[in-house]
Each structure stands twice: as structure tokens, then as C-alpha cells.
Design an enzyme around this catalytic site. Sequence first.
Site, mmCIF file in Angstrom:
data_model
loop_
_atom_site.group_PDB
_atom_site.id
_atom_site.type_symbol
_atom_site.label_atom_id
_atom_site.label_comp_id
_atom_site.label_asym_id
_atom_site.label_seq_id
_atom_site.Cartn_x
_atom_site.Cartn_y
_atom_site.Cartn_z
ATOM 1 N N ASP A 143 68.601 -24.923 -45.819
ATOM 2 C CA ASP A 143 69.291 -26.171 -45.507
ATOM 3 C C ASP A 143 70.062 -25.892 -44.216
ATOM 4 O OD1 ASP A 143 70.535 -28.734 -45.860
ATOM 5 O OD2 ASP A 143 72.327 -27.673 -46.579
ATOM 6 N N LEU A 144 70.523 -26.926 -43.555
ATOM 7 C CA LEU A 144 71.229 -26.731 -42.280
ATOM 8 C C LEU A 144 72.739 -27.014 -42.397
ATOM 9 C CD1 LEU A 144 71.493 -26.487 -39.179
ATOM 10 C CD2 LEU A 144 70.488 -28.759 -38.987
ATOM 11 N N ASP A 145 73.070 -28.298 -42.652
ATOM 12 C CA ASP A 145 74.478 -28.699 -42.674
ATOM 13 C C ASP A 145 75.231 -27.992 -43.797
ATOM 14 O OD1 ASP A 145 74.292 -30.728 -40.584
ATOM 15 O OD2 ASP A 145 73.087 -31.863 -42.009
ATOM 16 N N THR A 187 78.881 -28.681 -40.384
ATOM 17 C CA THR A 187 78.736 -30.057 -39.909
ATOM 18 C C THR A 187 79.049 -31.058 -41.019
ATOM 19 O OG1 THR A 187 76.421 -29.521 -40.174
ATOM 20 C CG2 THR A 187 77.157 -29.975 -37.944
ATOM 21 N N LYS A 238 76.779 -34.966 -49.626
ATOM 22 C CA LYS A 238 76.170 -33.743 -49.101
ATOM 23 C C LYS A 238 74.685 -33.675 -49.468
ATOM 24 C CE LYS A 238 80.072 -30.596 -48.716
ATOM 25 N NZ LYS A 238 80.727 -29.416 -49.271
ATOM 26 N N SER A 294 66.038 -29.482 -43.892
ATOM 27 C CA SER A 294 67.245 -30.315 -43.845
ATOM 28 C C SER A 294 66.882 -31.785 -43.989
ATOM 29 C CB SER A 294 67.952 -30.104 -42.504
ATOM 30 O OG SER A 294 69.002 -31.032 -42.362
ATOM 31 N N ALA A 295 67.792 -32.530 -44.613
ATOM 32 C CA ALA A 295 67.604 -33.982 -44.738
ATOM 33 C C ALA A 295 67.992 -34.687 -43.439
ATOM 34 C CB ALA A 295 68.463 -34.514 -45.879
ATOM 35 N N LYS A 330 66.560 -35.344 -51.194
ATOM 36 C CA LYS A 330 67.056 -34.432 -52.221
ATOM 37 C C LYS A 330 67.871 -35.282 -53.203
ATOM 38 C CE LYS A 330 67.475 -30.921 -48.613
ATOM 39 N NZ LYS A 330 68.354 -30.119 -47.751
ATOM 40 N N GLU A 372 70.982 -23.461 -50.191
ATOM 41 C CA GLU A 372 71.643 -24.771 -50.157
ATOM 42 C C GLU A 372 73.138 -24.691 -50.439
ATOM 43 O OE1 GLU A 372 71.624 -27.939 -49.823
ATOM 44 O OE2 GLU A 372 69.547 -28.441 -49.422
ATOM 45 N N ASP A 373 73.887 -25.642 -49.874
ATOM 46 C CA ASP A 373 75.325 -25.735 -50.187
ATOM 47 C C ASP A 373 75.636 -27.009 -50.974
ATOM 48 O OD1 ASP A 373 74.830 -27.492 -48.001
ATOM 49 O OD2 ASP A 373 76.991 -27.628 -47.699
HETATM 50 C C1 BG6 Z 1 72.280 -33.659 -44.731
HETATM 51 C C2 BG6 Z 1 73.792 -33.802 -44.801
HETATM 52 O O1 BG6 Z 1 71.951 -32.382 -44.316
HETATM 53 O O2 BG6 Z 1 71.742 -34.608 -43.803
HETATM 54 C C3 BG6 Z 1 74.174 -35.237 -45.129
HETATM 55 O O3 BG6 Z 1 74.296 -32.931 -45.787
HETATM 56 C C4 BG6 Z 1 73.528 -36.187 -44.120
HETATM 57 O O4 BG6 Z 1 75.572 -35.362 -45.083
HETATM 58 C C5 BG6 Z 1 72.008 -35.969 -44.129
HETATM 59 O O5 BG6 Z 1 73.795 -37.540 -44.487
HETATM 60 C C6 BG6 Z 1 71.272 -36.872 -43.142
HETATM 61 O O6 BG6 Z 1 71.678 -36.577 -41.827
HETATM 62 P P1 BG6 Z 1 71.334 -37.440 -40.559
HETATM 63 O O7 BG6 Z 1 71.708 -36.538 -39.406
HETATM 64 O O8 BG6 Z 1 69.866 -37.729 -40.583
HETATM 65 O O9 BG6 Z 1 72.137 -38.678 -40.608
HETATM 66 MG MG MG Z 2 73.935 -28.893 -46.703
#
Ligand code: BG6
Ligand code: MG
Length: 216
Positions: free
Chosen positions: A11-13, A19, A47, A116-117, A146, A170-171
Site C-alpha cells: 500500500d502507499l498512503d 499522506t 483510510k 494503492s487505491a 478495498k 497495509e496500514d
Molecule cells: C488511499 C487512501 O490510499 O487512496 C485514501 O488511504 C484515499 O485516503 C484513496 O481516499 C484514494 O486516493 P485518491 O488519491 O485517488 O483520491
Molecule cells: Mg494506506
Amino acid sequence: MLEGIKLVIFDLDGVLTETSNQHFTAWQSMAKKIGVTLAPEFEEKLKGVSRTESLNRILELTDRVFSDDEKQRLQDQKNKHYQSLIQDFDESHLFEGVKPLLKLLKSKGILLALGSASKNGPTLIKALGIDQAFDYIVNPQNLRSKPHPDIFLEPMLHYGLDAKACIGIEDADAGVRAIKAANMFAIGIGNQENLPDADIHFPNILALYETLKSTQ
Ligand code: BG6
Ligand code: MG
């Protein structure tokens, strides 16, 4: 932990860089504009959740009805604000331990994927200077969010691997549940209370790296 492992999906954020704060700050200020106050505890609910789904969860807090166009505008507004909050991100914003961890995994011939989402993911990892480290970057666009397993299954299927050969990191609770729904080993960055379904927990990436380094 790495025995038989061929692919690690990150996962990224909140895993590679901080972030989560910026995402939540941008949601809070968007929500304020429509008369909704987001309590700090609400961050956990957003999240790992896609942009559209996050907006839907926020709109559940108000009786006001929004057209599809208005919903799109609210998402665009939030995203613009989020992007402005991370515009100065560079390598110094990586969590400690990320670079050595990626290097360690690579040296073992393990494939690395970004799961990442976030649609901002590719731009962000480039800014962080780690885009070249990833063998595969999942495009979340047409995948279920997710805790559905899709984002984790995609790289696994791409490489024709068994779930037992894959680890997800993942966090977010939604993310850990997605990893478990994909039948993979889930490393939780956080604690038992926040991430009850993770197979193992580390407080941060550095702690994970140090454990792996000392057991190799
Ligand atoms: C996830 C974050 O990685 O990405 C969420 O944890 C975020 O908080 C989601 O809403 C989607 O991100 P983005 O950049 O496509 O709006
Ligand atoms: Mg995350």
C-alpha cells in the site's frame, strides 16, 4: 517470513509515506464547505477507501442531496486541495526504512508491486523517487475498492502466482481485509486494535525492515 515469497504488494498512503493526514485534511475542508464536521476518528473510516467511496461515506453524514455533477465537483475540489498539500513531496518524505526494505526484497529476487487505491499513486512514487523500484503498479480505476481483494489479486494474477507466494503490507483495516480476502499473508503497519485481521504487526516500515534484516 519471506520463505517461498515471490511477490510483495505495498500500500502507499500511510505505509511508504505520511499522506493520510493530507487526505483527511482535504476531506475535512471539503466537508466543512457543505456544513459537515468530520471528527478526527472519522479518518480511520476513510483510510484505504477510494475517492468516490470516501465522498459517499461523508455524504451519509448530511441530509442534503447532491447531484452526480455536484458530487464530481466535490471530489475534484478535494483532490486539488490534496495535490496542493503534497506538491513539495520528495525523497525526504519517505518513511525511514523504505529504501533499504525495497533493496533487501529486490536482492532476494522478490517482485514488488504497488497496490494503492490512490489515483495519485504513480505521480507520488515518482516524486518520492521510488517509481523505478516497482515491477508492477496497479491501476485502481476499474477495480473494486478495498476491502474487496481486487487490488491485491491483480498483480498476483499478472505474474501467475499462488496467493501463498504473496505478501500484502497495509496500514488500513480495509486494506488488511482486502489482503486476507485475497488469501495472502497480511503485514499490518499499526497495532492489533486498529488492524485486528493482520497476521503480524509492526509499528512502522523501519521495524519491519530491521526484523527482516536480522532474520535473513
Ligand atoms: C488511499 C487512501 O490510499 O487512496 C485514501 O488511504 C484515499 O485516503 C484513496 O481516499 C484514494 O486516493 P485518491 O488519491 O485517488 O483520491
Ligand atoms: Mg494506506
